[in-house]
Design a protein around this motif. Structure first.
Motif, PDB file in Angstrom:
ATOM      1  N   ILE A 159      21.295  -1.621 -16.272  1.00  0.00           N
ATOM      2  CA  ILE A 159      20.635  -0.412 -15.796  1.00  0.00           C
ATOM      3  C   ILE A 159      19.444  -0.044 -16.669  1.00  0.00           C
ATOM      4  N   PHE A 166      26.988   0.447 -22.817  1.00  0.00           N
ATOM      5  CA  PHE A 166      26.014  -0.168 -23.718  1.00  0.00           C
ATOM      6  C   PHE A 166      24.623  -0.144 -23.105  1.00  0.00           C
ATOM      7  N   PHE A 194      23.547   1.696 -20.723  1.00  0.00           N
ATOM      8  CA  PHE A 194      23.098   3.072 -20.568  1.00  0.00           C
ATOM      9  C   PHE A 194      22.535   3.587 -21.887  1.00  0.00           C
ATOM     10  N   GLY A 195      23.239   3.265 -22.977  1.00  0.00           N
ATOM     11  CA  GLY A 195      22.750   3.656 -24.297  1.00  0.00           C
ATOM     12  C   GLY A 195      21.405   3.023 -24.601  1.00  0.00           C
ATOM     13  N   VAL A 196      21.252   1.736 -24.247  1.00  0.00           N
ATOM     14  CA  VAL A 196      19.983   1.045 -24.475  1.00  0.00           C
ATOM     15  C   VAL A 196      18.864   1.738 -23.698  1.00  0.00           C
ATOM     16  N   MET A 197      19.157   2.067 -22.428  1.00  0.00           N
ATOM     17  CA  MET A 197      18.165   2.751 -21.601  1.00  0.00           C
ATOM     18  C   MET A 197      17.721   4.053 -22.250  1.00  0.00           C
ATOM     19  N   PHE A 198      18.712   4.796 -22.746  1.00  0.00           N
ATOM     20  CA  PHE A 198      18.429   6.086 -23.344  1.00  0.00           C
ATOM     21  C   PHE A 198      17.627   5.933 -24.630  1.00  0.00           C
ATOM     22  N   ILE A 199      18.013   4.950 -25.458  1.00  0.00           N
ATOM     23  CA  ILE A 199      17.292   4.704 -26.711  1.00  0.00           C
ATOM     24  C   ILE A 199      15.839   4.351 -26.411  1.00  0.00           C
ATOM     25  N   GLU A 230      14.061   5.121 -23.748  1.00  0.00           N
ATOM     26  CA  GLU A 230      13.310   6.250 -23.208  1.00  0.00           C
ATOM     27  C   GLU A 230      12.922   7.243 -24.309  1.00  0.00           C
ATOM     28  N   VAL A 231      13.892   7.601 -25.144  1.00  0.00           N
ATOM     29  CA  VAL A 231      13.598   8.547 -26.221  1.00  0.00           C
ATOM     30  C   VAL A 231      12.650   7.901 -27.232  1.00  0.00           C
ATOM     31  N   MET A 272       9.036   9.147 -28.649  1.00  0.00           N
ATOM     32  CA  MET A 272       8.727   9.326 -30.066  1.00  0.00           C
ATOM     33  C   MET A 272       7.495   8.539 -30.490  1.00  0.00           C
ATOM     34  N   GLN A 331      13.338   6.310 -14.478  1.00  0.00           N
ATOM     35  CA  GLN A 331      14.504   6.906 -13.810  1.00  0.00           C
ATOM     36  C   GLN A 331      14.443   6.821 -12.298  1.00  0.00           C
ATOM     37  N   VAL A 332      13.257   7.080 -11.744  1.00  0.00           N
ATOM     38  CA  VAL A 332      13.133   7.031 -10.288  1.00  0.00           C
ATOM     39  C   VAL A 332      13.341   5.606  -9.787  1.00  0.00           C
TER      40      VAL A 332
END
Lengths: 310, 293
Positions: free
Chosen positions: B41, B104, B106-111, B113-114, B118, B225-226
């Motif tokens: 994802i 995992f 999902f966490g990668v995606m979030f990392i 994006e944030v 930054m 996300q879209v």
């Protein structure tokens, strides 16, 4: 029955002690920070019912939570209902949403449910942005009374409501774990086909779990507009809720009722401390890394770590 | 609104062009999700990362975004291999793909994006190539090069992938690993090596799609996300592992979304993606172009 009674009495005593402690502290920030932590106890506990016991990953926590928050806004604008009926409305709407998503996707492999929940959040956000009645992309304001008599301040009232919700959610999680429902869900997680073969009504149990999970997530979101006084789609659908809802149970120990509580208290306090001292982008980044590292190195979470050693 | 034939025709044509971009975004996923059964994802987030590096490198080198996209693809290939190694070591080998593996990614995606916020800041980035404001006209139909060139670029890269998968030995091995990893072992081919390679390719495709994305629209860290709904919907509609199916589904998807946007307003188009995904999952989980399992 005895253990149930002991749990509820213990939780109530702990709750009263928390309220008394914060009253002694006498600082409004204590309630705000406490609310922040407790909303994640509810959210993580809700995620755990489906994700922890049945092994189905719900990525849409932000979507369900926002559905709850906007339900509370709608019933307030439309019927003039206040917070408590708003919470019931949120549970109903978000539960229905969970049931619908589950019904459409759960007959397939579990990942389709996960993907669907991920998209659900994006689409609900589109709907809310286009919906002028709840403020669209400008957001909605909730103006509340300053004080409500038996409580010292409005934030204390919100804190106590959230505390009650957190205790109820944890109690529901515990009851699920010990009931036939919980054992059935665990059987689904371990081997769905085998569970089906020995007569576990898998689809029905999963639908009960998705409904319950969605409803509780909605409940976690319902007081949010009251808490912040203003809600816009961007804040309500923040990906931070979704990532926290997954990270907290997994870090605490998914599939146990206490795991989400431990994870939520730990991670939310950490974030609250980091938001105050460092930047908020960085603290989200830390949560992401903690999630990835924990699932890789300690897949059973903190509780699993202790259990293996004992 | 009054029905307007040329509006509809233009909606269809630009939908087809948009579909080209979607095909590029979904083709990498057809490899990782469709063939390797890895539910990545983070794929759209990696595509957006590719878009950001294209903007950064393209501005620095003064090159066309699509040229940069090709040049940077090997870097993303190596990055993808790194991700696969971590995934394989911690999740695939332990049999934890379902819950922990999903978390995992999902966490990668979030990392990612944030991390993008930054490094690059939350604002939109763009890099306009020289042809961005040229539009060819055929009769009543507009063909903006801003859409046409990335669409052709996407088709070319998918064509290259198709040839690779069907003509080269390793490509055939990738198709084989999708069907039966154990049988591959009997042929003295290490399925893990093949999967690693294929996953690297899928991430390289994501970064090339990022180059195409930058030409079409400005990007921001949350642009991915879209696309999650879109690419998974396309991948599933296309019958998972089939590249021609993926292209057909992407074009169809682009047309439906664009016609919706033309007649009802662009803010509704993400809802189309989700509605399609749910309908496909509910009634034809093997995809519009796939065979029944």
């Amino acid at each position: 029955m005895n253990t149930h009674l002991r749990f509820w009495l213990g939780a109530a005593a702990l709750g009263l002690a928390l309220v008394a402690g914060l009253r002694l502290l006498g600082n409004d920030y204590g309630y705000f920070a406490g609310y922040f932590v407790l909303q994640y106890v509810v959210l993580a506990g809700a995620w755990n019912i489906l994700g922890g016991y049945a092994g189905y990953v719900n990525f849409g926590a932000a979507g369900f939570m926002a559905a709850g928050a906007y339900s509370a806004i709608v019933v307030r604008q439309w019927l003039g209902w206040d917070l408590i009926p708003g919470i019931f409305a949120a549970a109903f709407v978000a539960g229905l949403l969970g049931l619908g998503t589950g019904y459409l996707t759960l007959r397939l492999k579990g990942v389709y449910f996960s993907i669907a929940t991920l998209c659900l959040a994006v689409v609900l956000q589109t709907l809310v942005v286009n919906w002028d009645y709840v403020g669209g992309s400008r957001g909605a304001y909730i103006i509340h009374a300053r004080d409500i008599p038996p409580f010292n301040s409005y934030s204390e009232m919100l804190f106590i409501v959230m505390l009650a919700l957190a205790i109820i959610t944890t109690g529901i999680g515990r009851a699920v774990e010990m009931s036939r429902l919980g054992r059935g869900l665990q059987a689904i997680r371990d081997n769905e086909r085998a569970a089906e073969a020995v007569g576990v009504p898998t689809l029905r149990l999963k639908l009960v779990a998705t409904t319950l999970c969605g409803a509780l997530m909605g409940v976690a979101g319902a007081p949010l507009p009251y808490y912040s006084g203003y809600l816009n789609p961007e804040a309500a659908f923040s990906l931070a809720y979704a990532v926290n809802a997954i990270a907290m149970p997994l870090i605490g120990g998914a599939g146990t009722w206490a795991g989400p509580v431990i994870g939520a208290v730990l991670l939310a306090s950490l974030q609250q401390a980091a938001t105050v001292t460092i930047s908020s982008a960085l603290n989200l980044w830390i949560v992401g890394w903690m999630l990835v590292i924990f699932v890789a190195v300690a897949p059973r979470g903190i509780l699993g770590w202790f259990r293996r050693r004992a | 609104m009054e029905f307007d034939l040329s509006l509809l025709l233009n909606g269809i044509v630009s939908g087809l062009l948009l579909g080209g971009l979607y095909a590029a975004a979904a083709s990498g996923l057809a490899v990782s999700f469709g063939m390797l059964d890895i539910v990545n994802i983070a794929h759209p987030a990696l595509m957006v990362t590719g878009a950001f590096t294209v903007v950064a490198l393209g501005t620095w080198l003064g090159l066309d975004p699509l040229v940069v996209a090709v040049l940077q693809a090997p870097l993303f290939y190596v990055f993808g291999i790194g991700i696969y190694n971590a995934y394989h070591h911690f999740f695939e080998k332990r049999g934890d793909e379902a819950l922990q593996g999903l978390a995992f990614f999902f966490g990668v995606m979030f990392i990612i994006e944030v991390g993008l916020v930054m490094v690059f800041g939350p604002e939109q980035r763009f890099l306009d190539p020289s042809y961005a404001y040229t539009t060819w006209r055929i009769g009543d139909i507009d063909l903006p090069l801003r859409m046409l060139v990335p669409g052709l670029f996407a088709m070319a890269s998918i064509g290259g992938l198709f040839l690779y998968l069907h003509r080269s030995f390793t490509g055939l091995a990738i198709a084989a690993v999708a069907q039966d990893a154990e049988a591959l072992r009997l042929m003295a081919i290490d399925p893990v090596r093949i999967k690693r390679l294929a996953f690297g390719i899928s991430i390289a495709l994501a970064s090339m799609a990022g180059g195409a994305l930058v030409v079409v629209q400005p990007v921001e860290p949350s642009s991915g996300q879209v696309f999650i709904g879109r690419v998974f919907a396309i991948c599933i509609m296309g019958g998972m592992a089939s590249l021609p199916g993926c292209i057909m589904a992407a074009l169809l998807f682009g047309v439906v979304e664009n016609v919706t946007a033309t007649f009802f307003g662009p803010s509704w188009s993400p809802a189309v993606a989700f509605g399609w995904l749910l309908l496909v999952l509910a009634f034809r989980p093997q995809g519009l172009f796939g065979k029944a399992a």
